[in-house]
Design an enzyme around this catalytic site. Structure first.
Site, PDB file in Angstrom:
ATOM      1  N   SER A 126     -17.207 108.563 -24.239  1.00  0.00           N
ATOM      2  CA  SER A 126     -18.846 108.934 -24.549  1.00  0.00           C
ATOM      3  C   SER A 126     -19.154 110.360 -24.171  1.00  0.00           C
ATOM      4  O   SER A 126     -18.557 110.934 -23.604  1.00  0.00           O
ATOM      5  CB  SER A 126     -19.626 107.897 -23.368  1.00  0.00           C
ATOM      6  OG  SER A 126     -20.876 108.637 -23.195  1.00  0.00           O
ATOM      7  N   TYR A 151     -22.566 105.808 -14.727  1.00  0.00           N
ATOM      8  CA  TYR A 151     -21.995 105.626 -16.108  1.00  0.00           C
ATOM      9  C   TYR A 151     -21.247 106.420 -16.600  1.00  0.00           C
ATOM     10  O   TYR A 151     -19.918 106.532 -17.202  1.00  0.00           O
ATOM     11  CB  TYR A 151     -22.813 104.943 -17.206  1.00  0.00           C
ATOM     12  CG  TYR A 151     -22.432 104.732 -18.483  1.00  0.00           C
ATOM     13  CD1 TYR A 151     -21.239 103.945 -19.027  1.00  0.00           C
ATOM     14  CD2 TYR A 151     -22.574 105.813 -19.591  1.00  0.00           C
ATOM     15  CE1 TYR A 151     -20.581 103.743 -19.935  1.00  0.00           C
ATOM     16  CE2 TYR A 151     -22.116 105.645 -20.816  1.00  0.00           C
ATOM     17  CZ  TYR A 151     -21.029 104.846 -21.072  1.00  0.00           C
ATOM     18  OH  TYR A 151     -20.588 104.753 -22.447  1.00  0.00           O
ATOM     19  N   LYS A 155     -16.705 107.453 -17.268  1.00  0.00           N
ATOM     20  CA  LYS A 155     -15.981 107.881 -18.242  1.00  0.00           C
ATOM     21  C   LYS A 155     -15.468 109.347 -18.020  1.00  0.00           C
ATOM     22  O   LYS A 155     -14.203 109.130 -18.824  1.00  0.00           O
ATOM     23  CB  LYS A 155     -17.151 108.002 -19.682  1.00  0.00           C
ATOM     24  CG  LYS A 155     -17.769 106.766 -19.812  1.00  0.00           C
ATOM     25  CD  LYS A 155     -16.656 105.695 -20.440  1.00  0.00           C
ATOM     26  CE  LYS A 155     -17.425 104.415 -20.996  1.00  0.00           C
ATOM     27  NZ  LYS A 155     -16.293 103.348 -21.351  1.00  0.00           N
TER      28      LYS A 155
END
Length: 351
Positions: A126, A151, A155
């Protein structure tokens, strides 16, 4: 036909990638525990491709169950890993859940890849790994800054785990950093189907327009952007799916120059939240009921991609513009509503 394992094949990007892989001559199996998806999209995959996708309802955090899938499919030559929790706001509220799910599942999967000597691995990463960049557009060489959300941190950590892994394994990897996938398959048979209140912009837009949500909120209009709202790089989900197929072929044809390569997947254009809303209203003729609210914790101010590396190395071609993203997203929302109304007629108890 080379067999590819797709984790999260019942999900939004996973389902579109399954379709693209099958249409390009691959055999595909899926792992999806349906914790953030349903089997609703499997029917669409079947109708588009004419092939029934085998999905294993397995939680990747359960190593033994994950291992059993590999034991049953010893001819897997590549893995594309989508399965992860992905909502920025939710990750701020429930950080431990995100770290446990996103990292433990990846580690279990890589242990299976090592056990069965799977040569090719593609990771769904991402643009959140860049944090709030000092300059835009970002390239693959843009320095990573502190992630703005758990989040994004998962990643960053996931990428580092894979880099360490491939140094000691007979596996080559590609990290695909994509920006904001939106829209739906042009067949109108698969699309984004969030469970509960949508966490991403476009499903919030379409669900508000169709009446599922009474009003949507724009998180902040005091950012240093053209109109004060966050600026993002929206890319059609079918274009994202195509890049995954191209990345797997890239590895299969030994075109990689290193054990682990990185590609940005974005349109190369920055669009603000308010501009995206305006595009939706223009394309669909639907006036959207929205309000300006406070900033949301975890949101990056502005980011969009330099996609030259993917375009040149993978021969990736972007086919859909912002208007098509909004048009297909709205057509999909209308299809979902039609299916829901049909189910209620057939099953009165649902009313």
């Amino acid at each position: 036909m080379p067999k590819i394992l797709v984790t999260g094949g019942c999900g939004y990007i996973g389902s579109h990638t399954v379709v693209d892989l099958i249409e390009n001559g691959f055999d595909v199996v899926s792992i999806d525990d349906n914790s953030r998806s349903t089997n609703y999209l499997l029917d669409g995959i079947d109708k588009i491709t004419g092939k029934k996708l085998k999905n294993y309802k397995v939680d990747l955090k359960n190593f033994d169950e994950t291992l059993a899938v590999f034991q049953e499919n010893e001819d897997i030559i590549g893995v594309i890993h989508f399965a992860a929790y992905k909502a920025v706001g939710e990750s701020v509220e429930k950080p431990l859940m995100y770290y446990e799910n996103n990292l433990c599942s990846l580690i279990n999967l890589l242990n299976c890849v090592k056990e069965f000597n799977i040569p090719h691995f593609v990771f769904s990463s991402s643009c959140t790994v860049y944090g709030n960049p000092d300059s835009i557009p970002v390239t693959e060489q843009t320095p990573e800054k502190k992630a703005e959300s758990p989040y994004g941190a998962t990643k960053q950590m996931g990428e580092e785990i894979i880099r360490s892994f491939v140094k000691v394994a007979e596996t080559n990897a590609i990290l695909l950093r994509y920006f904001n996938p939106v829209g739906a398959h042009p067949s109108n048979l698969i699309g984004e189907l969030p469970l509960g209140k949508p966490q991403n912009l476009v499903p919030a837009i379409t669900q508000t327009a169709i009446g599922k949500l009474p009003q949507m909120q724009v998180y902040g209009n005091d950012y240093d952007t053209r109109d004060g709202s966050c600026l993002r790089d929206y890319i059609h989900v079918s274009d994202i799916a195509s890049a995954h197929t191209l990345a797997m072929r890239f590895l299969l044809e030994n075109k990689n120059t290193g054990k682990c390569e990185v590609f940005n997947l974005g349109s190369g254009n920055g669009v603000t939240v308010l501009e995206a809303i305006k595009a939706f209203e223009t394309v669909t003729g639907q006036k959207l009921n929205y309000k300006i609210g406070p900033r949301r914790p975890g949101d990056v101010v502005a980011i969009y991609a330099n996609n030259n590396h993917a375009v040149s190395a993978l021969n990736w071609q972007i086919k859909y513009d912002l208007n098509e993203m909004m048009r297909t997203a709205w057509a999909w929302e209308l299809k979902v509503k039609e299916d829901e109304e049909l189910m209620k007629k057939q099953n009165p108890v649902l009313n």
